[in-house]
Design a protein around this motif. Structure first.
Motif, PDB file in Angstrom:
ATOM      1  N   ASN A 111     -14.627  64.796  18.652  1.00 37.10           N
ATOM      2  CA  ASN A 111     -15.321  65.178  20.451  1.00 37.10           C
ATOM      3  C   ASN A 111     -13.882  65.590  20.910  1.00 37.10           C
ATOM      4  OD1 ASN A 111     -12.970  62.933  20.500  1.00 37.10           O
ATOM      5  ND2 ASN A 111     -15.236  61.604  21.738  1.00 37.10           N
ATOM      6  N   GLY A 119     -17.740  61.606  13.735  1.00 40.51           N
ATOM      7  CA  GLY A 119     -18.458  62.711  14.751  1.00 40.51           C
ATOM      8  C   GLY A 119     -17.010  63.107  15.415  1.00 40.51           C
ATOM      9  N   SER A 123     -24.884  67.154  18.838  1.00 35.99           N
ATOM     10  CA  SER A 123     -24.086  68.167  19.388  1.00 35.99           C
ATOM     11  C   SER A 123     -24.293  68.565  21.041  1.00 35.99           C
ATOM     12  CB  SER A 123     -24.911  69.025  18.237  1.00 35.99           C
ATOM     13  OG  SER A 123     -24.166  70.772  18.622  1.00 35.99           O
ATOM     14  N   ARG A 146     -18.763  67.056  21.731  1.00 30.24           N
ATOM     15  CA  ARG A 146     -18.681  66.263  20.753  1.00 30.24           C
ATOM     16  C   ARG A 146     -19.942  66.522  19.734  1.00 30.24           C
ATOM     17  NH1 ARG A 146     -18.286  60.881  22.405  1.00 30.24           N
ATOM     18  NH2 ARG A 146     -17.667  61.585  24.482  1.00 30.24           N
ATOM     19  N   THR A 147     -19.672  66.511  18.405  1.00 25.52           N
ATOM     20  CA  THR A 147     -21.008  66.353  18.039  1.00 25.52           C
ATOM     21  C   THR A 147     -20.506  65.316  16.727  1.00 25.52           C
ATOM     22  OG1 THR A 147     -20.565  68.932  17.413  1.00 25.52           O
ATOM     23  CG2 THR A 147     -21.899  67.363  15.766  1.00 25.52           C
ATOM     24  N   GLU A 148     -21.649  64.231  16.777  1.00 23.55           N
ATOM     25  CA  GLU A 148     -21.639  62.972  16.169  1.00 23.55           C
ATOM     26  C   GLU A 148     -23.416  62.771  15.567  1.00 23.55           C
ATOM     27  OE1 GLU A 148     -19.822  60.496  19.661  1.00 23.55           O
ATOM     28  OE2 GLU A 148     -21.349  60.266  19.319  1.00 23.55           O
ATOM     29  N   ALA A 152     -12.507  63.592  12.138  1.00 25.11           N
ATOM     30  CA  ALA A 152     -13.138  62.891  13.029  1.00 25.11           C
ATOM     31  C   ALA A 152     -13.320  61.392  12.662  1.00 25.11           C
ATOM     32  CB  ALA A 152     -14.669  63.101  10.946  1.00 25.11           C
TER      33      ALA A 152
END
Length: 417
Positions: free
Chosen positions: A18, A16, A56, A60-62, A92
């Motif tokens: 963030n 991820g 998402s 953050r996108t994880e 990441a």
């Protein structure tokens, strides 16, 4: 491409980005909307990745899931987002095994949020997992883990002060307005975008700042009309967006477009304005901030708004961590015993096979009550299984060794990998 991996915890990863290492513009490149999420899950199944979900949000996108190596999850994310794999690899964070599990607990309880204790994230986790499950991409491990995180989040919210006080992006917006625009009650405000963040921000402005002159604009005008009617506000059609913004003193942008819709050319000859962009990716063109008479604030700058509530929350962190550790231990115990249960079931079947064989061999035409023999032998088998299971539960440090030995002795044929 076909991949193979076991469901061992060592193969559970999270990849991820963030707010800690990336700004909102970069995070926007990796944001996943529902359509992209659906495509990602469909492709995941074709490469045998079937126990994962994507979180998402604006901060953050994880992607969480099982894979032979984290790079496979990275590929999935970059395949559907607007991001670059080389850039993602550089920015990441990657966690595996128990560290990945702990990270999800910390995210779900607000310990890893941009605003400490922000409990809105737990609803986003619930929805992300539900979406994955509906696409048959959420296995028993992740479903159980997410449910544990949901339970822990609820406990921390009720048993600690980690989430007490109103602190969120919406509230941070209000605090900033209070500080830099003290006469906000006398200003004309336009809110563009009546989604969750937009609605919350608007409600906070009404409740905490007493603002009444707010004009709502939304692509679907009925949404704006309904919300305006509920709160005694004004609304305008989307086609009037530019003229309404030009006449405003303060503009809040909480739309969800994939690219900027509020452009610098709208304000080249306008009066001075304060514009706050609450969108991810940014929906206000960055060059708007270059205009000398325009003050532009985005979500990253809002995070700098501090409140004494946050200081109080810091004192609750140890309590929250203790709750997480307790429930994470329970989850790991469940995972370990689930593996052991497969072996114990096979051993039990093996013992039943042995006792039936012995009965048939010893019959030799003698008269006896079959029910009595079966009752006694079944009790013996169950007692043996109970003894084994009790020993495994008691000696947790050696449980894997014991189970492997039992598996080997009885030649159950169960593969523990």
């Amino acid at each position: 491409m076909q991949v193979s991996h076991s469901k061992e915890i060592a193969n559970f990863h999270i990849v991820g980005i963030n707010y800690k290492k990336t700004d909102a513009a970069i995070r926007g490149l990796y944001a996943i909307n529902p359509a992209q999420y659906q495509q990602l899950l469909e492709h995941a199944r074709t490469v045998q990745l079937d126990d994962l979900f994507v979180l998402s949000t604006c901060n953050r996108t994880e992607i969480y899931g099982f894979a032979a190596h984290p790079g496979q999850l990275m590929e999935l994310l970059c395949r559907e987002s607007n991001g670059d794999s080389t850039q993602l690899a550089a920015l990441a964070y990657v966690k595996s095994g128990e560290e990945a599990i702990k990270h999800l607990y910390q995210v779900g309880t607000g310990l890893d949020s941009q605003i400490l204790g922000d409990y809105e994230i737990i609803g986003q986790i619930r929805n992300a997992a539900k979406f994955s499950k509906s696409a048959q991409c959420l296995g028993s491990f992740l479903e159980r883990l997410v449910n544990s995180v949901l339970q822990v989040s609820k406990l921390i919210k009720t048993e600690t002060g980690l989430s007490k006080g109103t602190v969120s992006v919406a509230f941070a917006t209000v605090r900033m307005l209070e500080r830099i625009c003290p006469d906000i009650k006398n200003k004309k405000v336009v809110l563009f975008g009546i989604g969750k963040i937009g609605r919350n921000t608007c409600k906070n402005m009404i409740e905490y700042l007493g603002v009444k002159e707010i004009t709502l604009i939304n692509r679907t005008m009925q949404v704006a009309a309904d919300f305006a009617g509920q709160h005694g506000l004004q609304y305008a059609p989307y086609e009037n967006m530019v003229s309404e913004m030009q006449a405003a003193d303060v503009i809040l942008v909480a739309s969800n477009a994939p690219q900027p819709t509020v452009l610098a050319e709208y304000f080249e000859q306008s009066s001075p304005k304060l514009i706050i962009d609450l969108s991810i990716p940014f929906n206000v063109e960055t060059s708007v901030g270059d205009l000398p008479h325009i003050s532009l604030v985005n979500v990253d700058e809002l995070s700098k708004v501090q409140d004494e509530t946050l200081q109080n929350r810091l004192g609750e962190v140890p309590k929250a961590i203790a709750i997480i550790e307790e429930h994470m231990t329970e989850f790991l115990y469940w995972y370990k015993m689930r593996k052991h249960a497969v072996v114990l079931k096979a051993v039990k079947d093996k013992l039943h096979e042995i006792h039936m064989r012995e009965i048939l061999q010893q019959k030799n035409g003698n008269s006896y009550k079959m029910e009595d023999i079966e009752m006694v032998s079944s009790r013996i088998i169950q007692k043996m299984i109970n003894l084994m299971a009790g020993k495994v539960r008691k000696e947790t440090d050696k449980s894997d060794q014991y189970i492997a030995m039992i598996n080997d002795i009885f030649e159950t044929g169960v593969n523990q990998d």
